[in-house]
Scaffold this motif. Structure first.
Motif, short mmCIF file in Angstrom:
data_model
loop_
_atom_site.label_atom_id
_atom_site.label_comp_id
_atom_site.label_asym_id
_atom_site.label_seq_id
_atom_site.Cartn_x
_atom_site.Cartn_y
_atom_site.Cartn_z
N ASN A 133 1.00 5.41 0.11
CA ASN A 133 0.35 6.70 0.31
C ASN A 133 1.17 7.76 -0.43
OD1 ASN A 133 -1.81 5.88 2.16
ND2 ASN A 133 -0.14 5.49 3.60
N THR A 134 0.60 8.38 -1.42
CA THR A 134 1.32 9.35 -2.24
C THR A 134 1.33 10.71 -1.57
OG1 THR A 134 -0.61 10.05 -3.50
CG2 THR A 134 0.58 8.11 -4.30
N LYS A 171 -3.32 10.35 -2.04
CA LYS A 171 -3.92 9.14 -2.61
C LYS A 171 -3.34 7.89 -1.96
CE LYS A 171 -4.77 11.12 -7.20
NZ LYS A 171 -4.44 11.02 -8.65
N LYS A 172 -4.17 6.84 -1.90
CA LYS A 172 -3.72 5.54 -1.41
C LYS A 172 -3.79 4.54 -2.55
CE LYS A 172 -4.75 4.09 2.74
NZ LYS A 172 -5.46 3.53 3.92
N THR A 186 0.86 -1.18 0.00
CA THR A 186 0.00 0.00 0.00
C THR A 186 0.90 1.23 0.00
OG1 THR A 186 -1.76 -1.13 1.22
CG2 THR A 186 -1.78 1.28 1.21
#
Length: 297
Positions: free
Chosen positions: A258-259, A263-264, A256
């Protein structure tokens, strides 16, 4: 102008009188992106000189590694199956460290390219031209010397007041410690800002190594030559997300991300695309490494 090996032997005789070591602190200014002429970054680095070797490393990474490895040791005692660490890599840029061995100046350069950790074994030949020109720098009587190294032309100012034939990064071989060093473009500059005798409580990089072993937090490092390092660097530059692709190719792995824009990402194709684009930007911007010949075709 050349100097004799007799002088070097005399210098090492003086060096051995100080068995506990000496720490020299440099201010290192460098420009990561050659297209941004006003974007010099600054970091403090240590050169710790002992009778048989020296260590060159960034102060910020040393502090973080000390804290993280000490934390892992404590966590393994209390919760051995649950280990967490924090990273503040945006606060330091010198991710490598360099070990020089005396008197032959064999060098181990501990570095990494993405997830690949390496010991680059080398013995660089640095040929100096020494000039009669002198001046005072940081209260030291200094003399000028020049050399070509790493695809750059360098100007050094060394001081016989400090009888150590060593200097920042991989530089060595002058009849006195290098006090100031800069390349012709002035995008890499070292300036000696302080020094002190090392006491037993003043840890050097061997302390980090001992902590890593105790914390069972050692990296698997591959021994390579400079030519092998360059080949690997160019392969990552051409395919910067290849480690991510290998990780996600394993059906037992999931990720996963996280940007920075909130965003995820959980879809493998989106994650790979994200890393391909972000790492490609990184390699484009970080185009002004100290050793140009190892990072360009």
């Amino acid at each position: 102008m050349k100097f004799t090996y007799t002088l070097i032997l005399v210098i090492f005789a003086v060096l051995n009188l100080s068995a506990q070591g000496n720490r020299f602190i440099y201010e290192y200014q460098f420009r990561i992106d050659s297209t941004k002429t006003d974007s010099l970054k600054k970091e403090f680095v240590n050169l710790d000189i002992f009778p048989t070797k020296s260590y060159f490393y960034g102060q910020a990474r040393f502090a973080e590694d000390s804290i993280n490895n000490a934390s892992i040791i404590e966590q393994r005692k209390s919760t051995p199956n649950s280990i967490s660490t924090s990273s503040y890599t945006e606060e330091w840029n010198i991710q490598y460290y360099i070990e020089k061995f005396y008197p032959d100046f064999k060098i181990n350069w501990f570095t990494n390219i993405e997830q690949t950790h390496m010991i680059v074994e080398e013995k660089p030949v640095i040929k100096w031209n020494i000039f009669p020109e002198t001046k005072k720098i940081e209260n030291y009587n200094c003399q000028k010397a020049t050399t070509k190294f790493g695809g750059r032309t360098w100007e050094a100012w060394f001081s016989k007041d400090l009888p150590f034939p060593d200097g920042p990064y991989k530089f060595y071989g002058l009849p006195g410690l290098i006090v100031k060093l800069e390349d012709k473009t002035k995008s890499h500059q070292f300036l000696l800002k302080g020094n002190k005798k090392l006491m037993p409580e003043n840890h050097s990089w061997d302390y980090i190594t001992a902590l890593q072993k105790e914390a069972k937090n050692e990296f698997e490092e591959v021994k390579v030559s400079p030519a092998q390092y360059k080949k690997l660097f160019m392969s990552y530059k051409n395919d910067p997300a290849k480690d991510i692709k290998l990780d996600l190719a394993n059906p037992n792995n999931s990720m996963t991300v996280n940007t920075g824009d909130g965003k995820k990402l959980t879809n493998n194709a989106e994650i790979i695309k994200y890393f391909e684009e972000s790492l490609a930007r990184k390699y484009k911007l970080e185009n002004n490494q100290l050793e140009l010949n190892l990072h360009r075709k």
